[in-house]
Design an enzyme around this catalytic site. Structure first.
Site, PDB file in Angstrom:
ATOM      1  N   ASP A   1     -49.777 -26.633  27.747  1.00 28.98           N
ATOM      2  CA  ASP A   1     -48.837 -27.262  26.810  1.00 28.98           C
ATOM      3  C   ASP A   1     -49.424 -28.577  26.276  1.00 28.98           C
ATOM      4  O   ASP A   1     -49.461 -28.818  25.048  1.00 28.98           O
ATOM      5  CB  ASP A   1     -47.519 -27.516  27.561  1.00 28.98           C
ATOM      6  CG  ASP A   1     -46.347 -27.841  26.657  1.00 28.98           C
ATOM      7  OD1 ASP A   1     -46.504 -27.784  25.427  1.00 28.98           O
ATOM      8  OD2 ASP A   1     -45.265 -28.151  27.198  1.00 28.98           O
TER       9      ASP A   1
ATOM     10  N   SER B   1     -46.662 -19.475  33.508  1.00 31.84           N
ATOM     11  CA  SER B   1     -46.081 -19.802  34.822  1.00 31.84           C
ATOM     12  C   SER B   1     -47.089 -19.855  35.972  1.00 31.84           C
ATOM     13  O   SER B   1     -46.697 -20.119  37.112  1.00 31.84           O
ATOM     14  CB  SER B   1     -44.939 -18.840  35.214  1.00 31.84           C
ATOM     15  OG  SER B   1     -43.770 -19.118  34.476  1.00 31.84           O
TER      16      SER B   1
ATOM     17  N   TYR C   1     -46.042 -24.111  37.346  1.00 33.48           N
ATOM     18  CA  TYR C   1     -44.840 -23.375  37.774  1.00 33.48           C
ATOM     19  C   TYR C   1     -45.089 -22.422  38.943  1.00 33.48           C
ATOM     20  O   TYR C   1     -44.164 -21.745  39.411  1.00 33.48           O
ATOM     21  CB  TYR C   1     -44.218 -22.643  36.580  1.00 33.48           C
ATOM     22  CG  TYR C   1     -43.428 -23.548  35.634  1.00 33.48           C
ATOM     23  CD1 TYR C   1     -43.265 -24.902  35.883  1.00 33.48           C
ATOM     24  CD2 TYR C   1     -42.832 -23.025  34.487  1.00 33.48           C
ATOM     25  CE1 TYR C   1     -42.545 -25.717  35.022  1.00 33.48           C
ATOM     26  CE2 TYR C   1     -42.093 -23.844  33.624  1.00 33.48           C
ATOM     27  CZ  TYR C   1     -41.965 -25.177  33.894  1.00 33.48           C
ATOM     28  OH  TYR C   1     -41.241 -25.982  33.038  1.00 33.48           O
TER      29      TYR C   1
HETATM   30  N1  AR6 Z   1     -56.357 -22.493  27.749  1.00 33.92           N
HETATM   31  C1  AR6 Z   1     -56.017 -21.418  28.487  1.00 33.92           C
HETATM   32  N2  AR6 Z   1     -55.370 -21.507  29.664  1.00 33.92           N
HETATM   33  C2  AR6 Z   1     -55.076 -22.743  30.126  1.00 33.92           C
HETATM   34  C3  AR6 Z   1     -55.391 -23.935  29.431  1.00 33.92           C
HETATM   35  C4  AR6 Z   1     -56.072 -23.766  28.188  1.00 33.92           C
HETATM   36  N3  AR6 Z   1     -56.412 -24.822  27.437  1.00 33.92           N
HETATM   37  N4  AR6 Z   1     -54.954 -24.997  30.165  1.00 33.92           N
HETATM   38  C5  AR6 Z   1     -54.389 -24.499  31.284  1.00 33.92           C
HETATM   39  N5  AR6 Z   1     -54.471 -23.150  31.273  1.00 33.92           N
HETATM   40  P1  AR6 Z   1     -49.663 -24.308  33.039  1.00 33.92           P
HETATM   41  P2  AR6 Z   1     -46.997 -23.172  33.631  1.00 33.92           P
HETATM   42  C6  AR6 Z   1     -53.978 -22.168  32.258  1.00 33.92           C
HETATM   43  O1  AR6 Z   1     -49.547 -25.233  34.178  1.00 33.92           O
HETATM   44  O2  AR6 Z   1     -47.406 -22.829  35.020  1.00 33.92           O
HETATM   45  C7  AR6 Z   1     -46.393 -27.916  31.460  1.00 33.92           C
HETATM   46  O3  AR6 Z   1     -46.194 -29.234  31.883  1.00 33.92           O
HETATM   47  C8  AR6 Z   1     -53.747 -22.624  33.681  1.00 33.92           C
HETATM   48  O4  AR6 Z   1     -54.974 -22.614  34.413  1.00 33.92           O
HETATM   49  O5  AR6 Z   1     -50.174 -24.832  31.750  1.00 33.92           O
HETATM   50  O6  AR6 Z   1     -46.254 -22.158  32.825  1.00 33.92           O
HETATM   51  C9  AR6 Z   1     -45.220 -27.389  30.635  1.00 33.92           C
HETATM   52  O7  AR6 Z   1     -44.668 -28.409  29.810  1.00 33.92           O
HETATM   53  C10 AR6 Z   1     -52.771 -21.559  34.170  1.00 33.92           C
HETATM   54  O8  AR6 Z   1     -53.483 -20.378  34.561  1.00 33.92           O
HETATM   55  O9  AR6 Z   1     -48.221 -23.619  32.675  1.00 33.92           O
HETATM   56  C11 AR6 Z   1     -44.262 -26.955  31.698  1.00 33.92           C
HETATM   57  O10 AR6 Z   1     -43.515 -28.042  32.203  1.00 33.92           O
HETATM   58  C12 AR6 Z   1     -51.958 -21.229  32.929  1.00 33.92           C
HETATM   59  O11 AR6 Z   1     -52.689 -21.772  31.816  1.00 33.92           O
HETATM   60  C13 AR6 Z   1     -45.163 -26.415  32.783  1.00 33.92           C
HETATM   61  O12 AR6 Z   1     -46.421 -27.080  32.606  1.00 33.92           O
HETATM   62  C14 AR6 Z   1     -50.557 -21.824  32.896  1.00 33.92           C
HETATM   63  O13 AR6 Z   1     -50.557 -23.087  33.533  1.00 33.92           O
HETATM   64  C15 AR6 Z   1     -45.401 -24.941  32.627  1.00 33.92           C
HETATM   65  O14 AR6 Z   1     -46.114 -24.485  33.740  1.00 33.92           O
END
Ligand code: AR6
Length: 182
Positions: free
Chosen positions: A39, A122, A126
């Site tokens: 995000d 997630s 999450y």
């Molecule tokens: N490109 C692809 N994947 C990514 C990237 C990127 N640039 N950056 C991270 N990931 P997360 P969630 C992966 O934590 O668990 C935020 O604060 C990461 O390694 O981004 O759904 C939001 O505002 C993981 O495998 O999302 C919410 O509050 C995946 O993306 C909360 O985090 C998702 O990790 C959402 O948590």
């Protein structure tokens, strides 16, 4: 890579913000006002105008998604999906995660997108168990694609090799011919 009807599905180790697809999916929170993880990366890359559009949307329920423009991103659109926080599995987490993938594809289809990229919703902050999340992602996308025929390409953007291996394993498993009846 897996081909399903006229659509290709593939996993890639890539920063989702660099992908030149019609829509990238964001793993957002219910405020839609940004955060950490993917995000934060999407908001940084898209610029302030993305936040300004998000401020007009009135948030988003868990399991649902909302569409914006992509601004400075190579992607034309961002679909902000709100995945569930993992709380042990008895709080509807599976259905809510599946709903994120389904709603994102529906929104992309309605916006006439042909290509879409998903992060592992997630699976970071999450804390959803990654093996289960990958199975749910693949199953839901394959289940939804017949109703979203506009979509020709689905990319599962993985941030690391371990996540890529999970998607590759699941794509291969689904590609394998059914075993012969005994
Ligand atoms: N490109 C692809 N994947 C990514 C990237 C990127 N640039 N950056 C991270 N990931 P997360 P969630 C992966 O934590 O668990 C935020 O604060 C990461 O390694 O981004 O759904 C939001 O505002 C993981 O495998 O999302 C919410 O509050 C995946 O993306 C909360 O985090 C998702 O990790 C959402 O948590």
């Amino acid at each position: 890579m897996l081909t399903f009807n006229a659509c290709t599905l593939e996993a890639r180790v890539v920063d989702i913000t660099t992908l030149d697809v019609d829509a990238i999916v964001n793993a957002a929170n219910t405020s839609l006002l940004g955060g950490g993880g993917v995000d934060g990366a999407i908001h940084r890359a898209a610029g302030k105008d993305l936040l300004h559009e998000c401020e007009t949307l009135g948030g988003c329920a868990t399991g649902d998604a909302k569409l914006t423009r992509g601004y400075r991103l190579p992607a034309s659109h961002v679909i902000h999906a709100v995945g569930p926080v993992w709380r042990g599995g008895a709080h509807g987490e599976t259905d809510l995660l599946a709903s994120c993938y389904r709603r994102s594809l529906e929104l992309a289809h309605d916006a006439r997108c042909k290509s879409i990229a998903f992060p592992a919703i997630s699976c970071g902050i999450y804390r959803f168990p990654a093996d289960d999340a990958v199975r749910i992602a693949l199953a839901t996308v394959l289940d939804t694609l017949p109703r979203t025929p506009q979509i020709e390409q689905v990319v599962f953007a993985c941030f690391d090799d371990a996540m890529f291996a999970r998607y590759e394993g699941e794509l291969k498993r689904r590609h394998a011919p059914p075993s012969k009846p005994v």
